[in-house]
Design a protein around this motif. Structure first.
Motif, PDB file in Angstrom:
ATOM      1  N   PHE A   5       0.749  -1.379   0.190  1.00 49.43           N
ATOM      2  CA  PHE A   5      -0.003  -0.043   0.091  1.00 49.43           C
ATOM      3  C   PHE A   5       0.936   1.279   0.002  1.00 49.43           C
ATOM      4  O   PHE A   5       0.412   2.219  -0.427  1.00 49.43           O
ATOM      5  CB  PHE A   5      -1.049   0.224   1.185  1.00 49.43           C
ATOM      6  CG  PHE A   5      -2.248  -0.525   0.946  1.00 49.43           C
ATOM      7  CD1 PHE A   5      -3.542   0.037   0.894  1.00 49.43           C
ATOM      8  CD2 PHE A   5      -2.396  -2.032   0.320  1.00 49.43           C
ATOM      9  CE1 PHE A   5      -4.562  -0.452   0.544  1.00 49.43           C
ATOM     10  CE2 PHE A   5      -3.566  -2.607   0.168  1.00 49.43           C
ATOM     11  CZ  PHE A   5      -4.799  -1.815   0.148  1.00 49.43           C
ATOM     12  N   SER A   6       2.132   1.019   0.431  1.00 47.87           N
ATOM     13  CA  SER A   6       3.015   2.429   0.341  1.00 47.87           C
ATOM     14  C   SER A   6       3.765   2.420  -1.217  1.00 47.87           C
ATOM     15  O   SER A   6       4.432   3.304  -1.329  1.00 47.87           O
ATOM     16  CB  SER A   6       4.150   2.255   1.557  1.00 47.87           C
ATOM     17  OG  SER A   6       4.700   1.059   1.377  1.00 47.87           O
ATOM     18  N   ALA A  40      -2.095   3.492  -1.082  1.00 50.25           N
ATOM     19  CA  ALA A  40      -2.907   3.957  -0.142  1.00 50.25           C
ATOM     20  C   ALA A  40      -3.398   5.273  -0.538  1.00 50.25           C
ATOM     21  O   ALA A  40      -4.555   5.467  -0.143  1.00 50.25           O
ATOM     22  CB  ALA A  40      -2.123   3.857   1.226  1.00 50.25           C
ATOM     23  N   THR A  52      -6.137   5.290  -2.779  1.00 52.00           N
ATOM     24  CA  THR A  52      -7.448   4.542  -2.380  1.00 52.00           C
ATOM     25  C   THR A  52      -8.237   5.796  -1.475  1.00 52.00           C
ATOM     26  O   THR A  52      -9.493   5.689  -1.800  1.00 52.00           O
ATOM     27  CB  THR A  52      -6.980   3.338  -1.349  1.00 52.00           C
ATOM     28  OG1 THR A  52      -6.342   2.253  -2.330  1.00 52.00           O
ATOM     29  CG2 THR A  52      -8.427   2.633  -0.665  1.00 52.00           C
ATOM     30  N   GLU A  71      -2.669   7.818   4.631  1.00 52.44           N
ATOM     31  CA  GLU A  71      -2.262   6.897   3.754  1.00 52.44           C
ATOM     32  C   GLU A  71      -1.330   5.746   4.473  1.00 52.44           C
ATOM     33  O   GLU A  71      -0.842   4.770   4.075  1.00 52.44           O
ATOM     34  CB  GLU A  71      -1.539   7.200   2.511  1.00 52.44           C
ATOM     35  CG  GLU A  71      -0.311   8.064   2.690  1.00 52.44           C
ATOM     36  CD  GLU A  71       0.163   8.860   1.623  1.00 52.44           C
ATOM     37  OE1 GLU A  71       1.062   7.987   0.976  1.00 52.44           O
ATOM     38  OE2 GLU A  71       0.056   9.654   1.356  1.00 52.44           O
ATOM     39  N   THR A  72      -1.171   6.090   5.842  1.00 52.43           N
ATOM     40  CA  THR A  72      -0.480   5.026   6.828  1.00 52.43           C
ATOM     41  C   THR A  72      -1.397   4.277   7.304  1.00 52.43           C
ATOM     42  O   THR A  72      -1.008   3.260   8.370  1.00 52.43           O
ATOM     43  CB  THR A  72       0.480   5.690   7.576  1.00 52.43           C
ATOM     44  OG1 THR A  72      -0.037   6.715   8.432  1.00 52.43           O
ATOM     45  CG2 THR A  72       1.695   6.605   6.864  1.00 52.43           C
ATOM     46  N   LYS A  83      -4.646  -1.508   5.980  1.00 52.67           N
ATOM     47  CA  LYS A  83      -5.136  -1.864   4.589  1.00 52.67           C
ATOM     48  C   LYS A  83      -6.722  -2.106   5.070  1.00 52.67           C
ATOM     49  O   LYS A  83      -7.584  -1.798   4.208  1.00 52.67           O
ATOM     50  CB  LYS A  83      -4.730  -3.114   3.970  1.00 52.67           C
ATOM     51  CG  LYS A  83      -5.344  -3.753   2.930  1.00 52.67           C
ATOM     52  CD  LYS A  83      -4.912  -5.031   2.479  1.00 52.67           C
ATOM     53  CE  LYS A  83      -5.838  -5.530   1.236  1.00 52.67           C
ATOM     54  NZ  LYS A  83      -5.195  -6.821   0.715  1.00 52.67           N
ATOM     55  N   LEU A 120      -8.507   1.103   4.971  1.00 58.92           N
ATOM     56  CA  LEU A 120      -8.673   1.975   3.846  1.00 58.92           C
ATOM     57  C   LEU A 120      -9.654   1.160   2.801  1.00 58.92           C
ATOM     58  O   LEU A 120     -10.346   1.692   2.076  1.00 58.92           O
ATOM     59  CB  LEU A 120      -7.038   1.712   2.947  1.00 58.92           C
ATOM     60  CG  LEU A 120      -6.183   2.555   3.634  1.00 58.92           C
ATOM     61  CD1 LEU A 120      -4.727   2.615   3.324  1.00 58.92           C
ATOM     62  CD2 LEU A 120      -6.527   4.196   3.898  1.00 58.92           C
TER      63      LEU A 120
END
Length: 184
Positions: free
Chosen positions: A61-62, A73, A76, A103-104, A107, A110
């Motif tokens: 995701f990063s 991320a 998303t 964004e951290t 998952k 998100l």
């Protein structure tokens, strides 16, 4: 054959002929083809885009393809926020209050945010019709766009965002949902 037998045969077949005609009758045309088209796109893209996010491994995701691009991320989150903004404006209702995510975040958080945004769009767009397509709505800061134009932008953004998701997936060795072999 005598007339009685022919008449009896025709009467006996009448229900079957009537049912066959009813089965081939075309449905009445939609009174809101633009809104119906948007809802059809929503049904397709929500499945594809949620499946794409679920397919990406959590540790990716990063990932961002180049230093100048956003992470998966971030993409998303952007999709979730866009859905909430566009669907609320098109439907003329308030966007849902959602917790601030970054964004951290995990998952799971998100994915949940994306699913919630598509659920909101489904309920918000359920009653939208074509009777107000020419109305001007404030979509972006200081920029008014017709409801029809906003619907087209939203539909186009789903295609754009799904293509970006697909690129990110492929760069990580994951086949996008629409490239998966059909299950038999």
């Amino acid at each position: 054959m005598n007339r009685f037998a022919i008449s009896f045969a025709l009467l006996a077949l009448a229900p079957a002929i009537s049912l066959a005609q009813a089965a081939t009758a075309t449905p009445a045309p939609s009174t809101s083809p633009v809104a119906d088209g948007l809802r059809d796109g929503l049904a397709r893209y929500s499945k594809r885009m949620i499946a794409a996010v679920e397919a990406m491994p959590a540790d990716k995701f990063s990932f961002k393809p180049t230093p100048d691009q956003i992470t998966f991320a971030h993409l998303t989150l952007h999709i979730s926020e866009s859905n909430n903004n566009f669907c609320s404006k098109i439907a003329g209702i308030a966007a849902p209050e959602i917790p601030k995510l970054t964004e951290t975040d995990t998952k799971e958080k998100l994915v949940a945010a994306l699913k919630n945004s598509f659920d909101f769009c489904s309920s918000a767009l359920a009653k939208v019709d074509d009777s107000h397509l020419a109305e001007s709505i404030a979509l972006f800061k200081g920029q008014n766009i017709t409801r029809a134009g906003s619907m087209l932008i939203l539909s186009n953004s789903w295609g754009d965002h799904y293509s970006a998701q697909s690129m990110y997936l492929r760069l990580n060795g994951v086949l996008p949902p629409t490239a998966q072999p059909a299950a038999h």
